[in-house]
Enzyme design. Sequence first.
Site, PDB file in Angstrom:
ATOM      1  N   LYS A   1      -7.033 -15.149  19.333  1.00 18.90           N
ATOM      2  CA  LYS A   1      -6.682 -16.553  19.108  1.00 18.90           C
ATOM      3  C   LYS A   1      -5.197 -16.715  19.367  1.00 18.90           C
ATOM      4  O   LYS A   1      -4.380 -15.916  18.883  1.00 18.90           O
ATOM      5  CB  LYS A   1      -7.011 -16.994  17.672  1.00 18.90           C
ATOM      6  CG  LYS A   1      -6.589 -18.433  17.378  1.00 18.90           C
ATOM      7  CD  LYS A   1      -6.855 -18.831  15.932  1.00 18.90           C
ATOM      8  CE  LYS A   1      -6.391 -20.254  15.671  1.00 18.90           C
ATOM      9  NZ  LYS A   1      -6.608 -20.665  14.264  1.00 18.90           N
TER      10      LYS A   1
ATOM     11  N   GLU B   1       0.810  -1.210   0.000  1.00 22.08           N
ATOM     12  CA  GLU B   1       0.000   0.000   0.000  1.00 22.08           C
ATOM     13  C   GLU B   1       0.848   1.265   0.000  1.00 22.08           C
ATOM     14  O   GLU B   1       0.507   2.243  -0.654  1.00 22.08           O
ATOM     15  CB  GLU B   1      -0.927   0.006   1.218  1.00 22.08           C
ATOM     16  CG  GLU B   1      -1.941   1.132   1.225  1.00 22.08           C
ATOM     17  CD  GLU B   1      -2.934   1.008   2.368  1.00 22.08           C
ATOM     18  OE1 GLU B   1      -4.104   1.355   2.150  1.00 22.08           O
ATOM     19  OE2 GLU B   1      -2.531   0.559   3.456  1.00 22.08           O
TER      20      GLU B   1
ATOM     21  N   ARG C   1     -12.078  -8.968   7.256  1.00 25.02           N
ATOM     22  CA  ARG C   1     -12.640  -8.831   5.924  1.00 25.02           C
ATOM     23  C   ARG C   1     -12.226 -10.006   5.043  1.00 25.02           C
ATOM     24  O   ARG C   1     -11.079 -10.424   5.049  1.00 25.02           O
ATOM     25  CB  ARG C   1     -12.174  -7.510   5.289  1.00 25.02           C
ATOM     26  CG  ARG C   1     -12.783  -7.233   3.922  1.00 25.02           C
ATOM     27  CD  ARG C   1     -12.304  -5.900   3.376  1.00 25.02           C
ATOM     28  NE  ARG C   1     -12.807  -4.786   4.169  1.00 25.02           N
ATOM     29  CZ  ARG C   1     -12.469  -3.518   3.949  1.00 25.02           C
ATOM     30  NH1 ARG C   1     -11.620  -3.233   2.974  1.00 25.02           N
ATOM     31  NH2 ARG C   1     -12.959  -2.547   4.697  1.00 25.02           N
TER      32      ARG C   1
END
Length: 463
Positions: free
Chosen positions: A434, A241, A380
């Site tokens: 987790k 990015e 997502r």
Amino acid sequence: MNNDITTRIPPNDKDAEQAVLGAVFLSQDALIEAMEYVEAEDFYQHANQLVFQAMMNLNDEEEPVDVVTVQNELDRLNQIEDIGGVSYLAELASAVPTAANTTYYAKIVKNKSTLRRLINAATSIVTRSFEEDDDVDSIIDLSEKEIMDVSENRNHKGFRRISDVVKSSLEEIDKLYDQDSDVTGLSTGYKELDDMTTGLHKDELIILAARPGVGKTAFALNLAQNAATKSNATVAIFSLEMGAESLVNRMLCSEGSIDANALRTGKLDEGQWNNLVVAMGSLSRTNVYIDDTPGIKMAEIRSKCRRLLKESGHLDLVIIDYLQLIEGTGQENRQQEVSVISRNLKKLAKELHVPIIALSQLSRGVEARQDKRPMLSDIRESGSIEQDADIVAFLYRDDYYRDEDGDDNNGGGNEEPEDSEDQNVGEVEVIISKNRSGPRGTAKLLFVKSYNKFSSIATIPEN
């Protein structure tokens, strides 16, 4: 010299193939040994493929394997004439005097098969390159996949006796007992986080997720800096990015406690210039490598990591910013593509024996809840991401939602609207949702936005 390889006979060893089949006729245990290394298609001679497949069929049916039963199986499949008749079975039965060397012969057959597969892959690559039907990136991607398929087919492990595993585990436990620190992996640089994870461990895939603007890129860069400066680790950063220069500017701000806005404008006072020079020297001595190729594919990431490992001799941490920007093959829907990418990242972590931190975006669903702390289902295009990951960590800031402009209009600490002095330093929760090898929980850090810097609450330096 004739360079036309198409006229040459592919690698094979007729004697080794017959020795494997002959050993099976002598002992059915030899079939079990051979099946650990070879399959029917690994035999070059078509007749030998048919015979070995018939042997496996009988074994699956728990039938004895001998000349008579194999003949009957081939008769049932109308293949007895394809192998040259009963006389060929008799020839195989007398091919070796003992079944003692079955594994040795099976490995030869497998190695020849691997060479043939490699030749086929290389031929396919050459043909595709000459035809130029696809764009270059697609050709390279498919070519690397074909070569990796050959490698993965070759690299397999069999059972390990538990006594051997216990011995190696005891040696590792003894080594850990002798060390002073409870951190058994690569330290994150934050004590509270290290207490929960015991560091970043080899073979682990760590997912770090947050809403845009919370500071996940800044946090990942801080982890990279801590590993490189404090543990002398070799770190590879894939930035899909942001450009390499932007990342380095952030790292300089964090390392030198320099105001990001002052660095962007170049209006540094004497103290900041001194800090910048020291930070540049500190970072220049580290083994941090940055790749800012946009739209990179998984095959390229694997290839570049393996090349870096070979060239530098070490690779201790890989960071990817961020997972959803990795290009897929275009042959599936996006959720399936991301699921394949996450599985391949886990495989790469095990292949290279390094921890891989992959940043991930969160869906907007978190915004609709009263308690906006992220959950696993908020990742997502999650698919199998949370299943593949060994650790899933979320960043959460209360002030992100208190700020009027705290929506996703920015990409990190130094791109947020100008803050007041009170807003410049805020508490950040690192939520471990987790942890495959340890406890779940929350570590609290302080984030100095103007410096793009995270610090342990107990040890934050006074400005």
